[in-house]
Design an enzyme around this catalytic site. Structure first.
Site, PDB file in Angstrom:
ATOM      1  N   HIS A  55       0.848  -1.208   0.000  1.00 22.72           N
ATOM      2  CA  HIS A  55       0.000   0.000   0.000  1.00 22.72           C
ATOM      3  C   HIS A  55       0.874   1.245   0.000  1.00 22.72           C
ATOM      4  O   HIS A  55       0.656   2.161   0.792  1.00 22.72           O
ATOM      5  CB  HIS A  55      -0.961   0.043   1.196  1.00 22.72           C
ATOM      6  CG  HIS A  55      -1.891  -1.115   1.289  1.00 22.72           C
ATOM      7  ND1 HIS A  55      -2.981  -1.282   0.465  1.00 22.72           N
ATOM      8  CD2 HIS A  55      -1.888  -2.183   2.116  1.00 22.72           C
ATOM      9  CE1 HIS A  55      -3.614  -2.389   0.783  1.00 22.72           C
ATOM     10  NE2 HIS A  55      -2.963  -2.966   1.787  1.00 22.72           N
ATOM     11  N   HIS A  56       1.863   1.260  -0.847  1.00 23.16           N
ATOM     12  CA  HIS A  56       2.693   2.452  -0.979  1.00 23.16           C
ATOM     13  C   HIS A  56       3.464   2.409  -2.301  1.00 23.16           C
ATOM     14  O   HIS A  56       3.489   1.383  -2.986  1.00 23.16           O
ATOM     15  CB  HIS A  56       3.682   2.573   0.197  1.00 23.16           C
ATOM     16  CG  HIS A  56       4.598   1.410   0.328  1.00 23.16           C
ATOM     17  ND1 HIS A  56       4.464   0.439   1.291  1.00 23.16           N
ATOM     18  CD2 HIS A  56       5.646   1.023  -0.429  1.00 23.16           C
ATOM     19  CE1 HIS A  56       5.396  -0.467   1.129  1.00 23.16           C
ATOM     20  NE2 HIS A  56       6.124  -0.143   0.087  1.00 23.16           N
ATOM     21  N   ALA A  57       4.075   3.536  -2.626  1.00 24.55           N
ATOM     22  CA  ALA A  57       5.013   3.618  -3.763  1.00 24.55           C
ATOM     23  C   ALA A  57       6.282   4.271  -3.232  1.00 24.55           C
ATOM     24  O   ALA A  57       6.321   4.769  -2.094  1.00 24.55           O
ATOM     25  CB  ALA A  57       4.403   4.454  -4.885  1.00 24.55           C
TER      26      ALA A  57
END
Ligand code: T46
Length: 138
Positions: A55-57
Site C-alpha cells: 500500500h505504498h510507492a
C-alpha cells in the site's frame, strides 16, 4: 542474466540457477549484473495469508523482489497508470520495480519475500497515500 541492464518498467529478471534436483540449486545476484548497486537487503516472513502488505510507492527507490519460499501475489499500478499482476513463486526469478510503482503484496502460507534495494531505508521516500500517488502520476 549476464550483463548490467536498466529497465523503465516492472520486469521479471531471470537469474542463473546452478545445481540440479538431486542436490538443490543456488542463484546469485551481484552488483555487476544488476540494474543498480545493492545498498540494502531485507526479508519479510510469517505474514498471515489474509494480510495485504505494501500500500505504498517509492519516489526514487528501485527494488528486486523474490519469493524465496512459497508464492507472493504482487499487484502494481505503474507511473504509466497500468495495473499489472505478478505471481512470484520461482526463487530464481526476481521482480524489478522501478520508482513510482504503487504495490500491494499477498503472501501464501509460509512465503518469504527477499528484497534487494537500491537505497538504505528512508521514510521520506515512501508515498503511503494512494490519493497522493494517483495525483502525482495524473
Ligand atoms: C516494499 C515492500 C515489498 C524499516 O525500518 N527498514 C526497512 O528497511 C523496511 C523495509 C521497513 N522498516 C520498517 C518500517 C515499518 O515500521 O518496518 C516496518 C514495516 O515496513 P512496511 O510497512 O513498509 O512493510 P511492507 O511489507 O508493507 O513494505 C516493505 C517495504 O517497506 C517496501 O519498500 O516495497 O516491503
Amino acid at each position: 542474466m549476464s550483463m548490467n541492464k536498466t529497465f523503465d518498467r516492472p520486469t521479471i529478471i531471470h537469474f542463473n540457477k546452478i545445481g540440479n534436483s538431486s542436490i538443490g540449486f543456488i542463484s546469485i545476484a551481484e552488483n555487476s549484473i544488476l540494474p543498480f548497486d545493492i545498498k540494502r537487503v531485507y526479508w519479510t516472513y510469517f505474514t498471515p495469508q489474509d494480510v495485504i502488505r505494501g500500500h505504498h510507492a517509492h519516489k526514487d527507490l528501485q527494488q528486486i523482489l523474490f519469493a524465496v519460499n512459497g508464492s507472493i501475489e504482487v499487484e502494481l499500478i505503474t507511473k504509466e497508470k497500468e495495473t499489472l499482476k505478478f505471481n512470484l513463486s520461482n526463487p530464481s526469478e526476481g521482480l524489478y520495480l522501478p520508482p513510482m510503482c504503487w504495490r500491494t503484496l499477498q503472501f501464501s502460507h509460509s512465503a518469504v519475500l527477499l528484497c534487494l534495494a537500491s537505497e538504505e531505508y528512508t521514510e521520506s521516500d515512501y508515498i503511503r497515500s494512494k490519493e497522493e500517488f494517483l495525483k502525482l502520476i495524473a
